[in-house]
Design a protein around this motif. Sequence first.
Motif, PDB file in Angstrom:
ATOM      1  N   ILE A 110      24.480  29.495   0.158  1.00 11.97           N
ATOM      2  CA  ILE A 110      24.637  30.406  -1.136  1.00 11.97           C
ATOM      3  C   ILE A 110      23.146  31.033  -1.213  1.00 11.97           C
ATOM      4  CG2 ILE A 110      25.148  30.594  -3.589  1.00 11.97           C
ATOM      5  CD1 ILE A 110      27.397  30.059  -1.829  1.00 11.97           C
ATOM      6  N   THR A 111      22.991  32.303  -1.181  1.00 10.99           N
ATOM      7  CA  THR A 111      21.811  33.234  -1.668  1.00 10.99           C
ATOM      8  C   THR A 111      21.849  33.281  -2.894  1.00 10.99           C
ATOM      9  OG1 THR A 111      22.665  35.092  -0.876  1.00 10.99           O
ATOM     10  CG2 THR A 111      21.612  33.543   0.831  1.00 10.99           C
ATOM     11  N   MET A 112      20.472  33.754  -3.356  1.00  9.71           N
ATOM     12  CA  MET A 112      20.478  34.471  -4.786  1.00  9.71           C
ATOM     13  C   MET A 112      21.036  35.680  -5.138  1.00  9.71           C
ATOM     14  SD  MET A 112      19.254  31.751  -6.148  1.00  9.71           S
ATOM     15  CE  MET A 112      18.953  32.392  -7.848  1.00  9.71           C
ATOM     16  N   ASP A 113      21.504  36.401  -3.712  1.00  5.22           N
ATOM     17  CA  ASP A 113      22.305  37.564  -3.882  1.00  5.22           C
ATOM     18  C   ASP A 113      23.623  37.453  -4.236  1.00  5.22           C
ATOM     19  OD1 ASP A 113      19.989  38.905  -3.158  1.00  5.22           O
ATOM     20  OD2 ASP A 113      20.388  38.935  -0.877  1.00  5.22           O
ATOM     21  N   GLY A 170      13.840  27.872  -6.102  1.00  6.96           N
ATOM     22  CA  GLY A 170      12.750  27.624  -7.017  1.00  6.96           C
ATOM     23  C   GLY A 170      12.816  28.096  -8.240  1.00  6.96           C
ATOM     24  N   ASP A 171      14.066  28.265  -8.820  1.00  4.09           N
ATOM     25  CA  ASP A 171      14.446  29.065 -10.077  1.00  4.09           C
ATOM     26  C   ASP A 171      14.745  27.733 -10.939  1.00  4.09           C
ATOM     27  OD1 ASP A 171      15.479  30.363 -12.135  1.00  4.09           O
ATOM     28  OD2 ASP A 171      15.879  32.232 -10.996  1.00  4.09           O
ATOM     29  N   GLY A 172      13.953  27.507 -11.878  1.00  5.69           N
ATOM     30  CA  GLY A 172      14.191  26.170 -12.681  1.00  5.69           C
ATOM     31  C   GLY A 172      15.116  26.717 -13.843  1.00  5.69           C
ATOM     32  N   VAL A 173      14.929  27.879 -14.307  1.00  2.00           N
ATOM     33  CA  VAL A 173      15.749  28.266 -15.451  1.00  2.00           C
ATOM     34  C   VAL A 173      17.396  28.354 -14.945  1.00  2.00           C
ATOM     35  CG1 VAL A 173      16.276  30.208 -16.863  1.00  2.00           C
ATOM     36  CG2 VAL A 173      13.945  29.558 -16.653  1.00  2.00           C
ATOM     37  N   LYS A 174      17.618  29.007 -14.107  1.00  2.00           N
ATOM     38  CA  LYS A 174      19.030  29.206 -13.418  1.00  2.00           C
ATOM     39  C   LYS A 174      19.620  27.675 -13.010  1.00  2.00           C
ATOM     40  CE  LYS A 174      19.008  33.995 -12.044  1.00  2.00           C
ATOM     41  NZ  LYS A 174      19.130  34.903 -10.851  1.00  2.00           N
ATOM     42  N   GLU A 224      10.556  22.346 -18.695  1.00  5.25           N
ATOM     43  CA  GLU A 224       9.458  22.612 -17.730  1.00  5.25           C
ATOM     44  C   GLU A 224       9.146  24.307 -17.695  1.00  5.25           C
ATOM     45  OE1 GLU A 224       8.504  22.212 -12.878  1.00  5.25           O
ATOM     46  OE2 GLU A 224       9.903  20.730 -13.896  1.00  5.25           O
ATOM     47  N   ALA A 225      10.090  24.944 -17.670  1.00  8.33           N
ATOM     48  CA  ALA A 225       9.953  26.466 -17.595  1.00  8.33           C
ATOM     49  C   ALA A 225       9.804  26.856 -19.147  1.00  8.33           C
ATOM     50  CB  ALA A 225      11.267  27.115 -17.322  1.00  8.33           C
ATOM     51  N   ASP A 226       9.567  26.162 -20.195  1.00  7.15           N
ATOM     52  CA  ASP A 226       9.364  26.590 -21.460  1.00  7.15           C
ATOM     53  C   ASP A 226      10.254  27.539 -21.897  1.00  7.15           C
ATOM     54  OD1 ASP A 226       7.696  26.382 -23.919  1.00  7.15           O
ATOM     55  OD2 ASP A 226       6.471  27.819 -23.258  1.00  7.15           O
ATOM     56  N   THR A 286      27.196  24.205  -6.816  1.00 10.77           N
ATOM     57  CA  THR A 286      26.725  24.814  -5.751  1.00 10.77           C
ATOM     58  C   THR A 286      25.558  25.756  -6.101  1.00 10.77           C
ATOM     59  OG1 THR A 286      28.809  24.758  -4.705  1.00 10.77           O
ATOM     60  CG2 THR A 286      27.332  26.240  -3.672  1.00 10.77           C
ATOM     61  N   LEU A 287      25.869  26.474  -7.275  1.00  7.61           N
ATOM     62  CA  LEU A 287      24.907  27.490  -7.615  1.00  7.61           C
ATOM     63  C   LEU A 287      23.464  26.625  -8.007  1.00  7.61           C
ATOM     64  CD1 LEU A 287      26.991  29.723  -9.843  1.00  7.61           C
ATOM     65  CD2 LEU A 287      25.954  30.141  -7.730  1.00  7.61           C
ATOM     66  N   ALA A 288      23.620  25.324  -8.520  1.00 13.24           N
ATOM     67  CA  ALA A 288      22.491  24.789  -9.090  1.00 13.24           C
ATOM     68  C   ALA A 288      21.408  24.335  -8.177  1.00 13.24           C
ATOM     69  CB  ALA A 288      22.808  23.547  -9.739  1.00 13.24           C
ATOM     70  N   ASP A 289      22.261  23.897  -6.909  1.00 12.07           N
ATOM     71  CA  ASP A 289      21.411  23.476  -5.811  1.00 12.07           C
ATOM     72  C   ASP A 289      20.860  24.735  -4.983  1.00 12.07           C
ATOM     73  OD1 ASP A 289      22.207  20.965  -5.826  1.00 12.07           O
ATOM     74  OD2 ASP A 289      23.811  21.041  -4.314  1.00 12.07           O
ATOM     75  N   ALA A 290      21.752  25.929  -5.138  1.00  9.89           N
ATOM     76  CA  ALA A 290      20.804  27.130  -4.548  1.00  9.89           C
ATOM     77  C   ALA A 290      19.569  27.472  -5.266  1.00  9.89           C
ATOM     78  CB  ALA A 290      21.780  28.357  -4.546  1.00  9.89           C
ATOM     79  N   ALA A 291      19.808  27.592  -6.636  1.00  8.38           N
ATOM     80  CA  ALA A 291      18.736  27.929  -7.682  1.00  8.38           C
ATOM     81  C   ALA A 291      17.585  26.919  -7.224  1.00  8.38           C
ATOM     82  CB  ALA A 291      19.189  27.656  -9.127  1.00  8.38           C
ATOM     83  N   HIS A 292      17.818  25.520  -7.068  1.00 12.31           N
ATOM     84  CA  HIS A 292      16.865  24.480  -6.834  1.00 12.31           C
ATOM     85  C   HIS A 292      16.113  24.865  -5.376  1.00 12.31           C
ATOM     86  CE1 HIS A 292      14.653  20.683  -6.678  1.00 12.31           C
ATOM     87  NE2 HIS A 292      15.338  20.588  -5.587  1.00 12.31           N
ATOM     88  N   GLU A 293      16.630  25.335  -4.526  1.00  9.35           N
ATOM     89  CA  GLU A 293      16.365  25.722  -3.345  1.00  9.35           C
ATOM     90  C   GLU A 293      15.256  26.943  -3.334  1.00  9.35           C
ATOM     91  OE1 GLU A 293      16.307  24.133  -0.217  1.00  9.35           O
ATOM     92  OE2 GLU A 293      17.386  22.438  -1.041  1.00  9.35           O
TER      93      GLU A 293
END
Length: 814
Positions: free
Chosen positions: A27-30, A66-70, A106-108, A57-64
């Motif tokens: 999964i890409t952020m696109d 580096g988007d902590g908020v998503k 962490e993302a405030d 799945t989206l959480a893992d993609a966001a983690h990869e």
Amino acid sequence: MPEVAQELCADPTLVKSPTPEDIDAPITMDDWDSIFKQATAELEDENWDDAGEKWYTLADAAHEAGDGVKEALCRGHVATCFIMLGTEYAREAQTHYHHALALAEEADDHDLQVDLLNKMAGFYSRLGEVHRTIACLNRLLELHDASEDTEAQLHVMGSLAGISYDTEDYEMAVRHYMDVLERAKKIGDNELIGKVYCNLGIAHQELEQFDKAIEFYSQSLELAKELGNKEMEGLAYSNLADAYSTQEEYDEAVDYLEQTINAYTELGDKSAEGKARAELSIAQHHTEENDAAIESMEQAVKLAQEVDDKMAEAERLMQLGSLKLVAKNDNVSAESLLDQSIKVWRNIALLMRRQLLSEWQSEQQMSDNPRAVSFLQQHAAAYTMLQKALVAQNKNNLALEAAEEGRAKALHDLMVLCDDLEWETPEANVMSCTGMQELAQQQQSTIVVYSMVEPDQLLYIWTISAAGGEPVFTTVDLEALSIQHDGNTVNGAVQKLYETMAALSTQMSCRGPAQASDEDVSPQIPSADDEIAELKYLYTALVAPVIGQLPVDKDVVFVPHGVLNLVPFAALKNESGDALIKSHAMSVAPSVRTFGALASRAAAPVSDAALVVANPDLLPQFELEPLPGCEIEGQAISEILGAENTKVLSGPDARMQVVVQEMQNASMMHFACHGQPGILYLAPTLPTGDVEEEEDEEEEQYDDGLLYREHLHYLHLPAKPSVVLSCNYSAAGSITEDGILGLPRGFLAAGARSVLSTLWVAPEDLSLIHISEPTRLLSISYAVFCLKKKKKKNNRTNTVSTTEEQVGKRLTKK
């Protein structure tokens, strides 16, 4: 309280971490927006599992990426899906919530933290975890203080005050409400100020600080008049009336209730007006204005009917019938009104049964049936008052039917479901006097039904003969009996008896935790030869009035009521000191209907398969000593039952999971172990420490070995077993109109045909069952056999030891 999005469900599906095979391509952020919309649609369609997997799945993609908020947003949604799948996934939901919150912090991201903490507060509130709920709310308050969001601050502070009130920490509730009041005054929110005055009054009333309560109610009233808020005005009048009624100042209460009615009449709120008129009726009765009280209640009934409030209608019909009976001695009118009330209860109860059946079929059944138990408890007075009205007209058989209908409904419903039976009409669950007579004759048992219509004052007893004929009705003036016996009462005798026997657990090795005792009191430990006065007093009150109606060649089934559920009928002694069990074979049933249901179970075929659980190994933190005497007892029972057909589990082998599995096929069960009300102590299932071995095994559920009454309601025992519970207080539990909520109830609801259990402590070396029968008939259920005497012509041999009489064994059999 923070709003919880939806109810928790009990769908067995598990949200799983997706495997590489589940995903065609990374999964890409696109792809984010598209998949997020799909997950949202799945959630709206209540496809919790599919939605959860997509968000995972989206959480893992966001983690990869580096988007902590998503990632935090998606993990919060995964937690929501776990919640919707049921409370059994609470731990997984908690893990994802805390992970999401940590990422948001962490993302405030202020808004995301607020959203997650609101959901977590609702989640913990639903689980009943008050301290965690409060922690979430306090953190929310910090965030709202930082953002100076006054409206949100007030919402959270109100929630904290509500929790304090619900947990009966009224002083803390007052502090929270005072904080809300201070902030409400700063922003000039008069509507909120009026509500806070009301809540402060309620909290102070709970603290019995009536002057302060009345002061706050009065301030709420003044503000309501100033604002022209009739709803707040009516509430303030109602609260003032309640404060005065609680202090038994009924003249003032009447004045305020009349003003309450005026306010709600002007508003056109018939529901609130009806409630106020019912309360006015009660206050008028206390001021001896009985004609006015009856008129007010009649108006309250009419208003309930106009708004189609069936619960209120039934309650007010019962109150009106009670007024007719007590204030006017109008037994005929009282009977009619109380009967109308009960007919409404029947229809409501039928709806509750259908809901229980639906939950059972969808595997969402709650442990036991607490709603029905609570429902019956709240409306027991209708059946009691109807009995009095009927007895006053010499309609004793109809009074018996009312007494029977008013007890053990929820247990009977559970047994009906367990036995795959059906209800047809609201009246189908009502047992007639003729039906009770036929049951007594079929089972060749004398049935004795008790009804404590006025605790420690008036007792009704019906004796239904095994030989046929009309039931014999007896009244016992307990108040006069108390005067004759130096102020002793039935309730007092039962309590003293319990305390006397509980002293055993502090002085000797017993089958359960020792009972806490007052250090300033040295308990008197009875010996087998001691004279226990309470046993004779209870015999005089409960058995002596009907002993002439109990032939010794017939079994006796006692159907107790209220505190009488804790009476050891087998151990009661006559003036000569002879225990009742020496002359009569007996059992105890929560109701005649449940006795009939279990009689049907007793007719089912009995296999030779038996289960004996003796002296399980326990977790050390329970601080309970091993019971070698129980192991000896278990072996002896195994020999009696036939070793080739008996499964004996002891020590580490008596794990709860193994025991429960073996219970499915056993037609006879004997538990010789530690116990306490509602709990059996069995061996735990723990990790072995061998990592490779654990990986090879299927997922195993670990437990502490405690088998609770609530667990039993999830079981189905198709062999309809007889059960012996040889441990401390195995028959004890909370007393309700539905009987004792203890272990026997759980076994009966699961399918048992009979349960032999203890009311008090059982010494470790107690010879619980002394059997003099030379042979054992397989057709006789084991638990019944253990108490029944050997029958010969003109001779009955006692098979229960003297020590057993002292400790008070009892058979719960239907």
